[in-house]
Enzyme design. Structure first.
Site, PDB file in Angstrom:
ATOM      1  N   SER A  39       0.802  -1.228   0.000  1.00 33.41           N
ATOM      2  CA  SER A  39       0.000   0.000   0.000  1.00 33.41           C
ATOM      3  C   SER A  39       0.837   1.281   0.000  1.00 33.41           C
ATOM      4  O   SER A  39       0.318   2.343  -0.313  1.00 33.41           O
ATOM      5  CB  SER A  39      -0.936   0.006   1.204  1.00 33.41           C
ATOM      6  OG  SER A  39      -0.203  -0.168   2.395  1.00 33.41           O
ATOM      7  N   ASP A 324      -3.230   7.745   8.413  1.00 42.73           N
ATOM      8  CA  ASP A 324      -4.133   6.795   9.051  1.00 42.73           C
ATOM      9  C   ASP A 324      -3.305   5.895   9.969  1.00 42.73           C
ATOM     10  O   ASP A 324      -2.151   6.215  10.261  1.00 42.73           O
ATOM     11  CB  ASP A 324      -4.966   6.005   8.018  1.00 42.73           C
ATOM     12  CG  ASP A 324      -4.102   5.104   7.146  1.00 42.73           C
ATOM     13  OD1 ASP A 324      -2.885   4.974   7.416  1.00 42.73           O
ATOM     14  OD2 ASP A 324      -4.631   4.521   6.182  1.00 42.73           O
ATOM     15  N   HIS A 327      -0.278   4.496   7.460  1.00 37.40           N
ATOM     16  CA  HIS A 327       0.410   5.236   6.392  1.00 37.40           C
ATOM     17  C   HIS A 327       0.745   6.671   6.774  1.00 37.40           C
ATOM     18  O   HIS A 327       0.005   7.321   7.506  1.00 37.40           O
ATOM     19  CB  HIS A 327      -0.460   5.213   5.132  1.00 37.40           C
ATOM     20  CG  HIS A 327      -0.849   3.824   4.727  1.00 37.40           C
ATOM     21  ND1 HIS A 327      -2.070   3.287   5.053  1.00 37.40           N
ATOM     22  CD2 HIS A 327      -0.153   2.850   4.100  1.00 37.40           C
ATOM     23  CE1 HIS A 327      -2.127   2.036   4.614  1.00 37.40           C
ATOM     24  NE2 HIS A 327      -0.974   1.743   4.042  1.00 37.40           N
TER      25      HIS A 327
END
Ligand code: NAG
Ligand code: NAG
Ligand code: NAG
Length: 375
Positions: A39, A324, A327
């Site tokens: 991600s 978040d 990240h």
């Protein structure tokens, strides 16, 4: 007209045609970027999967172009976007957005992003969360290289891949999934590295010569893990594993370079752990006033609940390190990538990304086509 003159004319026309052809291809074959990972690099491959974790909703992308949620796991640009800007290459599309289409090769030549949120080095990492593990990412790349060889020929394909950038950012998920398991760090890291090695070798065999390898950050300190410890301290075992992984990954790159023919594998290794620590230590002068709590989420450190659709995030995203529970913000990512681009050891070595970009154009002797197809 004498036949020798006709011959001359034909020869001349053929030469013109070839020159025009090669110019046309030359224009098309600007160095591109091929990315593999999780991600931290994903720009929306997971949107093409029927199930699986996605980041294609507000407030993800709130600071991206027109506040658009793309599947990037942050508030704005990710590492790929900064590398693209710094190296001056065109911005790749998610591989699944053009896989199997009639213009696949044309798209592939402009670069491709194979990264998938949740992906790990091990096929078993986040098996329950559907994503594309690294092995499958590399397989898809190989399929696209073979399709490209069939369309434009092996020499041109290899020339293109070898002058392009291969960016890898993988391993973080393999590390965070062992947070609640007692594990021997040495053994686990050895498993990760021995699984990763053949994948990286494949990328080399298929033409990759300029690697940007991004290692693991201080994973024990991300809000989701801090939120799990009683005191709110970093999860020490994960930081130990992350540091060990980075050390072994750096050695692996060195080994791959020493095994490459005439040392023609070039790489820039970014020690994200060291980079994150340096930036964290300088947080005040850099304007990061909220260094523990994520901008979007809920629970301890906004870490126990993911940033869910429709949540109104914190108002100032440039003073937060974390977007978040996992990240970084765009602001923090930007500084990390600047360090990778212009920095020096111990943050980035043996050369930085800028120096990697300045290496002369290389011409690779492709392994024979049949061999490539059999791989
Ligand atoms: C890519 O496309 C091919 C051909 O349509 C398909 O068979 C394959 O499953 C696709 N790969 C992925 C990873 O979606
Ligand atoms: C947001 O944070 C940055 C960095 O700390 C600061 O310079 C800026 O003034 C803040 N913006 C607002 C609107 O408070
Ligand atoms: C925690 O997350 C919420 C939204 O989920 C946000 O409104 C709040 O500002 C965040 N806290 C901090 C300190 O950033």
């Amino acid at each position: 007209m004498a036949s020798s003159q006709v011959c001359h004319l034909v020869f001349y026309l053929v030469m013109c045609f070839l020159i025009l052809c090669s110019c046309a291809f030359g224009r098309e074959l600007k160095p591109a970027m091929y990315l593999f990972g999780d991600s931290f690099l994903d720009i929306g491959n997971n949107n093409y999967l029927t199930s699986g974790v996605k980041a294609n909703y507000y407030p993800y992308g709130i600071d991206y172009i027109e506040g658009e949620p793309t599947g990037r796991w942050g508030n704005g640009k990710n590492s790929m976007d900064f590398l693209v800007e710094m190296l001056g290459v065109s911005s790749p599309q998610p591989s699944l957005s053009f896989n199997g289409t009639s213009n696949m090769v044309e798209e592939f030549l402009k670069g491709a992003n194979f990264a998938s949120g949740g992906a790990g080095i091990l096929d078993t990492t986040y098996l329950e969360v559907y994503c594309i593990p690294l092995g499958q990412q590399v397989e898809l790349f190989k399929e696209m290289v073979v399709a490209t060889i069939e369309q434009i020929g092996i020499v041109q394909t290899y020339e293109h891949i070898s002058n392009s950038f291969i960016v890898i950012d993988i391993g973080s998920n393999d590390i965070t999934i062992v947070a609640d398991i007692t594990i021997d760090p040495e053994e686990y890291v050895a498993l990760l590295i021995s699984t990763l090695q053949p994948r990286l070798k494949d990328l080399y065999i298929f033409g990759g010569r300029k690697f940007v390898t991004i290692s693991a950050g201080a994973l024990g300190c991300i809000p989701i893990l801090r939120g799990k410890t009683e005191t709110g301290e970093c999860h020490e075992q994960l930081n130990v594993i992350a540091k060990l992984y980075n050390k072994e990954l750096a050695s692996l790159m060195q080994v791959l370079q020493s095994q490459s023919s005439n040392g023609d594998l070039h790489y820039s290794f970014f020690d994200r752990y060291a980079g994150v620590k340096k930036l964290y230590d300088n947080r005040e002068s850099l304007g990061f006033t909220e260094v523990l709590v994520a901008c979007c989420g809920a629970g301890n450190f906004n870490g126990s609940v993911r940033c869910t659709p429709g949540t109104v995030p914190c108002s100032n995203r440039t003073d937060h390190i974390y977007w978040d529970n996992t990240h970084y913000t765009e602001a923090f990512t930007s500084l990390c990538m600047e360090l990778a681009f212009q920095g020096s050891a111990p943050y980035v070595h043996p050369i930085n990304v800028k120096q990697l970009g300045e290496l002369p154009i290389s011409y690779v002797n492709p392994v024979n086509v049949e061999q490539v197809k059999d791989l």
